[in-house]
Design a protein around this motif. Structure first.
Motif, PDB file in Angstrom:
ATOM      1  N   MET A 514       0.838  -1.207   0.000  1.00 48.31           N
ATOM      2  CA  MET A 514       0.000   0.000   0.000  1.00 48.31           C
ATOM      3  C   MET A 514       0.869   1.253   0.000  1.00 48.31           C
ATOM      4  SD  MET A 514      -2.601   1.249   3.023  1.00 48.31           S
ATOM      5  CE  MET A 514      -1.256   1.470   4.196  1.00 48.31           C
ATOM      6  N   GLU A 515       1.924   1.273   0.832  1.00 44.50           N
ATOM      7  CA  GLU A 515       2.812   2.437   0.893  1.00 44.50           C
ATOM      8  C   GLU A 515       3.486   2.684  -0.451  1.00 44.50           C
ATOM      9  OE1 GLU A 515       4.139   2.348   5.625  1.00 44.50           O
ATOM     10  OE2 GLU A 515       5.299   1.244   4.129  1.00 44.50           O
ATOM     11  N   ASN A 516       3.931   1.611  -1.119  1.00 43.33           N
ATOM     12  CA  ASN A 516       4.598   1.760  -2.422  1.00 43.33           C
ATOM     13  C   ASN A 516       3.650   2.320  -3.471  1.00 43.33           C
ATOM     14  OD1 ASN A 516       7.005   0.771  -1.419  1.00 43.33           O
ATOM     15  ND2 ASN A 516       6.548  -1.347  -1.967  1.00 43.33           N
ATOM     16  N   VAL A 517       2.403   1.825  -3.476  1.00 40.67           N
ATOM     17  CA  VAL A 517       1.427   2.310  -4.461  1.00 40.67           C
ATOM     18  C   VAL A 517       1.122   3.786  -4.220  1.00 40.67           C
ATOM     19  CG1 VAL A 517      -0.961   2.087  -5.267  1.00 40.67           C
ATOM     20  CG2 VAL A 517       0.393   0.042  -4.817  1.00 40.67           C
ATOM     21  N   ILE A 518       0.930   4.167  -2.942  1.00 40.59           N
ATOM     22  CA  ILE A 518       0.640   5.571  -2.629  1.00 40.59           C
ATOM     23  C   ILE A 518       1.842   6.458  -2.968  1.00 40.59           C
ATOM     24  CG2 ILE A 518       0.173   7.194  -0.743  1.00 40.59           C
ATOM     25  CD1 ILE A 518      -1.581   5.079   0.538  1.00 40.59           C
ATOM     26  N   GLU A 519       3.048   5.974  -2.677  1.00 42.52           N
ATOM     27  CA  GLU A 519       4.256   6.747  -2.986  1.00 42.52           C
ATOM     28  C   GLU A 519       4.366   6.996  -4.491  1.00 42.52           C
ATOM     29  OE1 GLU A 519       9.084   6.411  -2.462  1.00 42.52           O
ATOM     30  OE2 GLU A 519       7.793   5.190  -1.199  1.00 42.52           O
ATOM     31  N   ASN A 520       4.105   5.958  -5.296  1.00 40.00           N
ATOM     32  CA  ASN A 520       4.136   6.136  -6.757  1.00 40.00           C
ATOM     33  C   ASN A 520       3.068   7.119  -7.212  1.00 40.00           C
ATOM     34  OD1 ASN A 520       6.229   4.323  -7.066  1.00 40.00           O
ATOM     35  ND2 ASN A 520       4.862   2.554  -7.284  1.00 40.00           N
ATOM     36  N   CYS A 521       1.923   7.075  -6.525  1.00 34.48           N
ATOM     37  CA  CYS A 521       0.829   7.996  -6.834  1.00 34.48           C
ATOM     38  C   CYS A 521       1.235   9.439  -6.532  1.00 34.48           C
ATOM     39  CB  CYS A 521      -0.383   7.572  -6.017  1.00 34.48           C
ATOM     40  SG  CYS A 521      -1.750   8.691  -6.005  1.00 34.48           S
TER      41      CYS A 521
END
Length: 799
Positions: A514-521
């Motif tokens: 979840m953190e990686n997806v939000i960071e990419n976002c």
């Protein structure tokens, strides 16, 4: 009567690398060569706290900056390539984020531009409180969790600008969310200043020329997209800052859950695991427990182990502690993980709504599809947290039934009275005990051989392990009608409306995903805004003098200033090898396309100081002064440190120079584009200056550098050896009596320091005692009192 009142003086044990005054209170932050961050109060230069270096953050502080509200202090670390946000009240580290290369300078500014769209946003920004419950504070770190939420600060946009030595400049909204990554800035950044209207960014860089000599250059970058889309940038940045803060909150919640689980592990290792390992009969523990459950009889070995290793009292205590830890984990999941996930979904959904308003937010790089992916990842995290709740609930039932049954069995072995309320066992209770025995004892030998000591930690503990491996015991989904319906439905099987559950993965794994997806976002807008920034002006100023090679770069000129009212960038600098008696002033409009008359001028100090009432007028008239340091006190005044000629013992002077007279110069300078400024310095218009009474000789001090704050009307002068400091109030004159008192105080201070230095490591111990243990010097009270002083001072001192 000398100008300015001296209010403090100190010899520091370690050289100072950088210093900065608080924008709101009479506090100054210092960083020294040992990696300590020190906070001192103006009055008597009293220390408030010390933040010692640590392996976790780093030991090489390269730059410091205050948030405009004075509540957060940012500092960068060269050895670990990190930027740290520290709470000023409690000296606690609130947030740490990594950088690709070491940060060499930083600047934290506040936007002052207003618009009707922004005013309405400021008023409605907290409307999320109407829909979301307040996030509960975290156990064992209540103060810290409250401070995490304070990272948001005020609604008005403020931006932390970071520059490094690998041609990078990054902008962080509210000090948390990266809104722009700028590339192509030549050389190493020495100083930064973002205009308060967001139209341009001034950068001083050190560039290697063709003949390999370091040159100081001025670069102005056009950040027009930020100013044109200011309401949209503010809304987007505020939302993403909420999201960053919530991710930090979830991380702390999960850390607390892992601590509670470690308590269970410790209890199990001390009691039950040891009990199983010491069993030396051929039959399995599970079989012997089942015999005890079915027939009420136990083997002598099991009875001996139960009575000697566990004991009745120990079993009761173990059951209570494990139940308490399970309850703590359950509460953390319900009140913290689920509340934080709900808030994340709320803010991400609002950001998705912004992204769909393409006319306003598409130029900033908001991508609705990427945000939809982040929403899905948060939904998966919520599902996994809910799955953990179900596992905990089942484990607690089995645990309670097992410990209750074993407690009664051991009471019977001791031939003690069994309370009637414990003596009753239903068929369901027997089933729970059987489940517990089959789950936690059947594979004991295999588990011990494979992973060392393992008793019954698999069911819940596997969710809290920060590993990429699949769950050892995934949840049993047989008979789940909803999952069977999904598998049989062709339309719902891959529907984007349903959050994926990842049944084989741990809670930690789903959180990291979840953190990686939000960071990419979050990264997309920073790339888009960064590409919109163009270089508007590049001006080579002068060669770096060889004499300054050992000087800390943060103390070196040039110094930048943003005049918010006139919407101007100022650069003040010296060229000691060309003309040591002149101070140069470069002016540029914050709008790169706005022409500015008298863009370059110099202030000449070969004239004498105004003698005032001093009888040595004849001597003073022969003084020739050179500039050592210069900082902007406010929009109309420069604070400078001057050095007299060698014939008169090179006395040092602290002075205030009004720049209004220099700006009225009528001669225009025509810049030759192919030449450095120092190569055409003879044609720069020059203004002579008489200081009047706004100066003071710095006796018995080899002064070199100065840090000032015109809002608080204070100055701090630092010596050449970077250890001797004097602090002044600049808006009052030093009366004779007060001068005598300050001299006596300074003599007392020197005597005290001499005593401390004679005690070997006395000063170092004092530093640790004040900062590490939260204690102050004798007579200053406890650490909490200093916090109260800070709070009361904030209330009293704010203008």
């Amino acid at each position: 009567m000398p100008a300015f009142r001296q209010v403090g003086e100190k010899q520091l044990p370690n050289p100072v690398l950088c210093m900065a005054w608080s924008p709101k209170r009479d506090l100054i932050a210092l960083a020294n060569t040992t990696g300590e961050l020190l906070l001192h109060r103006l009055a008597g230069f009293q220390r408030v706290w010390t933040l010692p270096p640590s392996e976790y953050t780093g030991k090489e502080i390269t730059a410091i900056a205050w948030r405009p509200d004075g509540k957060i202090l940012a500092f960068s670390l060269g050895d670990t390539k990190q930027v740290v946000l520290c709470d000023v009240e409690k000296a606690e580290i609130l947030h740490v984020f990594p950088m690709q290369s070491p940060v060499t300078c930083m600047h934290w500014m506040e936007v002052i531009e207003e618009s009707s769209a922004l005013s309405s946003f400021y008023n409605s920004e907290d409307e999320s409180k109407l829909f979301l419950p307040k996030l509960p504070t975290l156990p064992k770190s209540e103060e810290k969790s409250d401070e995490i939420l304070k990272l948001l600060g005020e609604v008005r946009l403020n931006i932390l600008v970071l520059g490094g030595n690998a041609s990078f400049v990054e902008l962080y909204a509210y000090g948390m969310y990266k809104i722009a990554t700028l590339e192509g800035v030549l050389g190493t950044c020495r100083s930064l200043s973002l205009s308060s209207d967001l139209k341009s960014l001034s950068v001083i860089t050190e560039v290697r020329s063709a003949d390999d000599n370091p040159e100081i250059c001025y670069v102005q970058l056009d950040t027009g997209l930020l100013s044109d889309c200011l309401p949209e940038v503010t809304r987007m940045a505020r939302k993403f800052t909420h999201i960053s803060t919530l991710l930090q909150y979830l991380h702390l919640s999960l850390t607390c859950m892992c601590e509670a689980w470690e308590d269970i592990l410790m209890q199990m290792d001390l009691r039950l695991t040891k009990f199983v390992q010491e069993k030396n009969t051929s039959t399995q523990v599970q079989d012997e427990f089942l015999e005890l459950l079915l027939w009420g009889q136990s083997s002598p070995e099991l009875q001996a182990l139960l009575m000697n290793q566990l004991t009745v009292k120990g079993l009761k205590k173990l059951g209570q502690s494990i139940e308490s830890s399970y309850s703590s984990i359950q509460k953390l999941v319900i009140s913290h993980l689920q509340s934080g996930s709900e808030a994340l979904l709320y803010h991400l959904s609002e950001v998705k709504g912004m992204a769909l308003w393409k006319q306003k937010f598409e130029p900033l790089g908001l991508d609705a599809a990427a945000i939809e992916g982040a929403i899905t990842a948060v939904g998966s995290f919520s599902l996994k947290a809910n799955e953990l709740l179900q596992v905990i609930d089942k484990s607690m039932k089995n645990f309670k039934a097992f410990f209750r049954w074993l407690y009664v069995a051991m009471l019977r072995m001791c031939e003690e009275h069994v309370p009637p309320e414990l003596n009753k066992m239903t068929q369901k209770d027997i089933a729970f005990v059987a489940d517990f025995l089959s789950e936690h004892f059947s594979e004991n030998e295999e588990l011990f051989g494979r992973k060392g000591k393992y008793f019954n930690v698999e069911r819940v503990g596997q969710y809290l392990k920060d590993e990429d491996e699949d769950l050892v015991s995934p949840p049993n989904t047989k008979g789940n009608q909803w999952l069977k319906f999904l598998q049989d439905s062709t339309h719902l099987k891959g529907s984007p409306l349903l959050f994926p559950s990842y049944p084989q993965k741990s809670l930690h794994f789903v959180k990291r995903m979840m953190e990686n997806v939000i960071e990419n976002c979050l990264q997309k807008p920073a790339e888009v805004i960064g590409k919109s920034v163009k270089q508007a002006i590049f001006l080579p100023l002068y060669n770096v003098p060889e004499s300054s090679e050992n000087t800390p770069r943060l103390f070196e000129l040039p110094s930048l200033w943003n005049d918010k009212k006139a919407k101007m960038h100022y650069v003040v600098f010296c060229m000691p090898e060309i003309s040591p008696h002149k101070l140069y002033l470069l002016r540029r409009g914050t709008d790169p396309n706005r022409p500015i008359p008298n863009s370059v001028m110099s202030i000449n100090l070969t004239h004498h100081l105004d003698s005032g009432d001093n009888g040595n007028a004849a001597d003073q008239s022969h003084y020739v002064y050179s500039y050592l340091d210069a900082r902007f006190y406010d929009d109309e005044m420069l604070t400078v440190v001057l050095q007299g000629s060698e014939e008169f013992n090179a006395r040092r002077v602290l002075a205030q120079i009004p720049i209004s007279s220099s700006l009225s110069c009528e001669t225009e300078f025509n810049w030759e584009p192919n030449l450095r400024l120092d190569q055409q310095s003879s044609s720069i218009p020059s203004q002579g200056l008489v200081l009047g009474n706004q100066w003071r000789e710095l006796e018995n001090m080899k002064a070199q550098f100065v840090a000032v704050n015109g809002i608080r009307k204070v100055a701090c002068v630092l010596s050449t050896n970077l250890r001797h400091i004097r602090v002044f109030e600049m808006d009052v004159e030093d009366e004779d009596e007060e001068g005598a008192d300050s001299q006596n105080a300074s003599a007392d201070q020197e005597g005290l320091e001499a005593t401390m230095s004679s005690q070997g490591q006395g000063e170092e111990e004092n530093l640790e005692a004040e900062g590490g243990a939260g204690e102050q010097e004798e007579g200053e009270g406890v650490f909490q009192k200093s916090e109260e002083h800070l709070e009361s001072e904030e209330a009293l001192d704010l203008p």
